[in-house]
Design a protein around this motif. Sequence first.
Motif, mmCIF file in Angstrom:
data_model
loop_
_atom_site.group_PDB
_atom_site.id
_atom_site.type_symbol
_atom_site.label_atom_id
_atom_site.label_comp_id
_atom_site.label_asym_id
_atom_site.label_seq_id
_atom_site.Cartn_x
_atom_site.Cartn_y
_atom_site.Cartn_z
ATOM 1 N N LEU A 102 2.710 -1.746 -8.687
ATOM 2 C CA LEU A 102 2.225 -2.261 -7.425
ATOM 3 C C LEU A 102 0.952 -1.070 -6.187
ATOM 4 N N VAL A 103 0.330 -1.275 -5.784
ATOM 5 C CA VAL A 103 -0.436 -0.719 -4.998
ATOM 6 C C VAL A 103 0.458 0.421 -4.033
ATOM 7 N N THR A 104 0.462 1.612 -4.470
ATOM 8 C CA THR A 104 0.730 2.622 -3.530
ATOM 9 C C THR A 104 0.274 3.262 -2.222
ATOM 10 N N ALA A 105 0.820 4.154 -1.993
ATOM 11 C CA ALA A 105 0.233 4.486 -0.380
ATOM 12 C C ALA A 105 -1.198 5.796 -0.080
ATOM 13 N N PRO A 106 -1.710 6.503 -1.493
ATOM 14 C CA PRO A 106 -2.967 6.830 -1.740
ATOM 15 C C PRO A 106 -4.053 5.666 -2.088
ATOM 16 N N GLU A 107 -3.730 4.921 -2.714
ATOM 17 C CA GLU A 107 -5.001 3.567 -2.353
ATOM 18 C C GLU A 107 -4.602 3.127 -1.638
ATOM 19 N N VAL A 108 -4.267 2.401 -1.040
ATOM 20 C CA VAL A 108 -5.005 1.966 0.549
ATOM 21 C C VAL A 108 -6.047 2.363 1.628
ATOM 22 N N PRO A 109 -6.767 1.039 1.452
ATOM 23 C CA PRO A 109 -8.154 1.618 1.168
ATOM 24 C C PRO A 109 -8.395 2.134 3.080
ATOM 25 N N GLN A 110 -9.250 2.200 4.058
ATOM 26 C CA GLN A 110 -9.685 2.792 4.713
ATOM 27 C C GLN A 110 -9.620 0.745 5.356
ATOM 28 N N MET A 111 -9.840 0.704 6.238
ATOM 29 C CA MET A 111 -9.213 -1.042 6.761
ATOM 30 C C MET A 111 -10.614 -0.698 8.218
ATOM 31 N N ASP A 112 -11.319 -1.749 8.390
ATOM 32 C CA ASP A 112 -12.206 -1.705 9.875
ATOM 33 C C ASP A 112 -11.881 -3.031 9.909
ATOM 34 N N ILE A 113 -11.084 -4.138 10.588
ATOM 35 C CA ILE A 113 -10.190 -5.178 10.672
ATOM 36 C C ILE A 113 -11.215 -5.942 12.346
ATOM 37 N N SER A 114 -11.905 -6.703 12.099
ATOM 38 C CA SER A 114 -12.445 -7.375 13.646
ATOM 39 C C SER A 114 -11.663 -8.897 13.556
ATOM 40 N N PHE A 115 -11.375 -9.092 14.913
ATOM 41 C CA PHE A 115 -11.463 -10.509 14.764
ATOM 42 C C PHE A 115 -11.924 -11.991 15.967
ATOM 43 N N VAL A 116 -12.034 -12.678 15.405
ATOM 44 C CA VAL A 116 -12.846 -13.566 16.197
ATOM 45 C C VAL A 116 -11.711 -15.059 16.811
ATOM 46 N N GLU A 117 -12.098 -14.435 18.200
ATOM 47 C CA GLU A 117 -11.435 -15.725 19.555
ATOM 48 C C GLU A 117 -11.881 -16.435 19.065
ATOM 49 N N SER A 118 -11.780 -17.812 18.372
ATOM 50 C CA SER A 118 -12.634 -18.956 18.320
ATOM 51 C C SER A 118 -11.400 -19.598 19.408
ATOM 52 N N MET A 119 -10.403 -19.648 19.998
ATOM 53 C CA MET A 119 -10.108 -20.066 21.339
ATOM 54 C C MET A 119 -9.970 -22.131 20.522
ATOM 55 N N ASP A 120 -8.712 -21.649 19.699
ATOM 56 C CA ASP A 120 -8.318 -23.491 19.279
ATOM 57 C C ASP A 120 -7.891 -24.019 19.925
#
Lengths: 794, 292
Positions: free
Chosen positions: A713-731
Motif C-alpha cells: 500500500l502507499v505509505t505516508a511519505p509517498e502521499v503527494p501534495q494535493m490541490d483540490i478544487s470543488f466545482v459547485e454545479s448545484m444539482d
Amino acid sequence: MSEVLQSTAPSTLIGQRIPKLDAPDKAAGRTRYVHDIQLPGQLYGAILRSERVHARILRIDTSKARALPGVSAVITAADIPDQRPIGVVKDNLPLKTDRVRSLRDEIAAVAAESEELARHALTLIEVEYEDLSAVTDAADSLLPGAMLIHPPIAGAKSGDPVGLAGRDDNIAMRFDYVHGDVGQGEAESDVIVEDTFYLHYVTHCCMGVSGVIAEFDAKGNLLLYSNTQVPFLHKREFAEYLHIDPSRVRIIQPPIGGGFGSKLDIYPFEVICVYLARATGRPVRMVYTREEEFMASPTRQPVRLTLRSGCKKDGTLTFRSVHTLHDNGAYTSWGATTPVVMMQAFASLYRLPHCEYHTVAVYSNNPYAGSFRGYGNLQATFAIESHMEKMAAAIGMDPLAFRLKNAHVKGEETGQGNIFRSCGFQDCLKIAAERSDFLHKWREYTGKQKEPGRFKRGVGLAAMLHVGGGAKIYQSDGCGTIIKIDDFGHVTLITGASEIGQGSETVLAQLVCEELGLPISAVSVVNNDTEITPWDVGVHASRTTFVAGNSAIGAARKAKDKILEAAAPRFACAPEDLDMKGGGIVRKATGEMLTNLPRFIRSLHFAQQSDLVITTNYYEPPSVHFDKGYKGDISAAYSWAAQVVEVEVDLDTGAVRLVKVTGAHDVGRVLNRLGLEGQIEGGVVMGQGYALTEDLQVEGGKIRNPNFRDYKLVTAPEVPQMDISFVESMDGEGPQGAKGVGEAPAISMAAAIANAIENATGVRITSLPFTPERVYRALHGALPELPTTPKVAA
Amino acid sequence: MNHAVERYLAPTSLTQALAVLAESGGATVLAGGTDLMPQSRAGRVKFARTLLNIRRVPGMDMVEVADGKLLLGALVTISTLVDHPLVRDHAPLLSQAADHFASDQIRNAATLGGNLCNASPAGDTLTPLMALDAEIELVGLDGTGVLQSRWLPLDGFFTGPGRTQRKPNELLRGVRLPVAPDDQKVAFYKAGVRPALDISTISIAFAARRRDRAILHDVRLALGAVAPTPIRARRTEALLEGKALTAELVRVAAASAASEATPIDDVRASGWYRKELVLNMTQRILEDVGNN
C-alpha cells in the motif's frame, strides 16, 4: 439542565468543516468493532480452505478435529444437506462438496472455545485430493476444450442455478451494448486508434479484517453482527439460504473497519458461521486473519481491454468500439457485473455518437473478483483516458483542447440516455489545468524528454464520469428515514444508510440540523440495526449522501412542518410566517425568537391533545432502470472530475514519484468540507496505490504476496501534495445541491499517471501497475506485448 | 498461537540462556520478534518446543567504543543504530542504512542480532556491516558448562538464506567494527517499490578511504538481495583498489559489480532487473563518490 441552546454557530452548516461524529471514539480506541464483541457463551469459528487450485475432494476425515477437547463442532458439506449456492449467479456452495475450484475454497469449519483452538483443530483435518488441470489465464478459459470450472451436474433440474446445474462453457456473464452505428462512425473518422490495456489484481485492504457473529435465539431467530454494506438485501438473502422467513433475520452492524465495496456480497464464511451457530446452539464469531483476508477476500477484477476509437481532424470524436475480457475467478460475485459501470464511461464520458461494447467474464481457478470502489470505472477510465491522449497526439491537438472539444455540458443527453441536468465537466478540466499550469508544463516536459539526466518530470491529465445520484440497479434505489425529536429538543436520526467510515452519519446529521435550525450537537444517529432502521438499498454507487441525504431532509421538513403548524396558532400567525433557527422557533420576517425548541416540544407532548414529533420519509431518486440494451437515465445526477498529476521518473530504477495532484471535482455542492476533503484525499491515495504500488500477484491460481510486507500500500511519505478544487454545479435534485463523490477521486488517477509518465519519458505504458521494475522494463522495451483482447461471439 | 511451543523462558543471565540452548531439542530464540512472528505465521519457521526470550539478558544492548572498535550488543535495536551518537559518529554507513529499515515501530523492537541471525540476503544491516569489516561474537557453553566465545568475520558468517555459522547451542552476543577513519567515504543504496517500509529489491553498501580526491584505499562493496547471502563484490573491489575514479573506471566497475551479482526472480523483482539496478546504482554511487 440548560434549555437555552447556544447559537454561536455560523448561520448555515452547509459548507462548514464538521468533524466526523465517530472520530473521538475511533481516535481514542473506544470503538467496538466486530472483533471486540464478546457474547456470553461465544465460540470461535475457523475455516479449512483448499490447498489445491483445482481438485476433486476424495476424502475428508474430521475425526481427530472432532475429538480435540474444546471443539464444539466440525462441519463439512456432508453435515449441511440443505446448502444453497450463494453469490450473484448462485454458483458458490459455502462448503464445497466434491470439488475445489480455487485455493481459497471452503472445505470444513470448526467452532471451538478459542480462536487458537479452532485454528489448531483445522490442522487435524485430513483431506485427500485428486488434482485437476487448472485454468489460470482468462484467455485459456475461452479455448475450445478448455477445462470446465463448473461442469454440468447430472440430475440437475431445469432452472437450477450454476451451483446446482453447472455450465457447458466457462462464461460467467456477458454484456453487449450498442448505441448509434459504429460502422458509420468509422467511415466519418479521419483518424482511428486502437490500443490494448491489461489491468491487474488489487484488493481492498480494509483496516478491519472480515468478521461476523451469528447467534440463534431459542425461537430460532437469527441475529447477525455483520460488516455488510447492504443489510436489508442480506436479510432477505440469508433467509433464502437458511430456508427461514426473512422477518426472523436481524442484522446489527458494529462499526465497520472499511468497506470500499468489499462487503456488498455475502461470502461463504458468513453462511458457514451461521451453520456453526446452528450446529452448536451458541453464538459463533468468525474473524479472518490478515493472511486470510488477502487469500479469501474478493479482488478488483482484472481486465483485458481493447479500445478502438475514431475522431475527425478538428477533434470531434466519431465512434468507440470496446472488447473486454474479465477474469471472474472460480465464482461469480459483483466483479462480473462491473461492465455495467464501465459501459457508462465508454459511452458517456465524452460526447460520442456511436459506441459498442462487448464483454465476457470467464470462470478460472483464480481468486474471485468482487466490487471495489469505482466498480470497473478505474479499469475503463485507465483505458479511455490513456487512449484519448494518443488520439490527441494523432491529430496534433493538446490533451486539454481535445478533451474540452468533446466534454459534455449541462443539458446534454448521451447515447446511453444519461441526462446531465447539472454538469461541471468543462469547469473541472479548465480549473485542474489552470491551477497546475498543465499546458505550459506539458509542453516544457515534452521538450525535455531527450535531454540527459537521471530524473524526468511529467504531467498528465485525466478525467472521469461517475454516478452521483444513486444508481437504479435494484427494484428501489431508495432510503428511509425516521426522525424523532424528544422532550429536550434532541433529535434522533434513524436512517437506513450504513456508515462504513465514509462519514455518512455526519453529513446526514448536518443536513437534518440545517433544516431544523439546530447545532450539530443536537442530533444522534442510529443506523445499524435492521430491526429499527427503515429500509435502504445499501452503501454503494456513491449514493448515500444523495439518496439518504434527501430522505433525511424530507423527514426533517416533515418534522418542521408539524412543529410550525402547531406553533402558528399560538403566535397568531400562519406556519409560513415561522421558521426554526438557533434552536428555537422564530418569526421569519424579523428573526424574533418566539420559543426555544425543547420547551415547545414539551408543550406538545404534555398537553390535553398530546402528540410526539416523530416523522418518517422515504426518498426514491427520480432515476430509471436500464432497458434491455442498458440504456436509460440510471442516476438522478452525475459527478465529474479532472485530475492533473505531476510525476518524477527515475530512469536508473524506473521508480515513479507522484509529486503533486491537482484535482477539480464537480460535487454539486460542498456539504461537509472536512469530510469531502477526506474522501478526495483518501481516494486519490487509493488510486495512487492502484497505479504505482499495489499488485496482488496471482500466479497459477496462488497469491504470492498475501501480507502487507509484500503487498504494498502507499505509505505516508509517498502521499503527494494535493490541490483540490470543488466545482459547485448545484444539482437541482441533490440534497442542498450536492452529488455523490465517494468513488470519484480514485477513478482517473492511473490514467493521469500513465499520461504523466509518457510526458516525462515518451514511453506509453498500457498495463498496470507502474511498479519500478515494470516502468524500467517499459523504458527498455522489455515489457511483453499485449495481445488484442479476444472477441467472443454472442 | 503456536501449538509447537510448550515452554516459554525469559532468562536473566547469559549463562542461563545458553544452558537452555544447550538442552536437547534446543530452543527458538526470540529477541525483537519482528521477523520471527511473520515468518512463523507464513509457515517458513517452525518453532522448537522451547521459546527463549533473550531480551532480559543483561549487557547485550551495549554501545561502546574501545581500542579503536565500535562494540554493539546483539540486542541493540535498529532505532538505536539510527540515533545513537556513537553509531552515527563511528559507523555512519550503518546508521544511514538503519534509517532505511522498516518503520519506526519495527525499528523500536527489531534487534541487530536478530537481523544478522535471520540471515535474509535482503537484511538491511548486513551489507553495511560487511562493508565495514565487522566481526561477530558467538558464545555457547562447552560440555562442562563453561562459556566459550569465538569471533568470526561477518563476511563468511552467512551460509545461505536464513542459514549461518551459528551452532544451535550458540547465541550471537555482539558485533565489533573498526571506528570509521576520518577519510572514509561511504554510501548506502536500497531499492524498493516504495521509499519506506519495504524489503530491499537490492541494496548496495560502499566504503573506502580517500583523501583529497585521490586514489581509493580499502575499498569495500557489499551487495544485498542478489545472491543466497549478502556478498562482497571482491573483483570489483580489486578493480577499484588503489585507483583514482575516472569515468571509464566507474563504468567498468559498475559492469563488474553487476556481473558479480547472481540474483533470482522472486516476488519482489526479477533477476534481470536486480542486475540492472546493481549496474546503474553502483555507477551512481561511484560517480557521487568521485564528485565529492
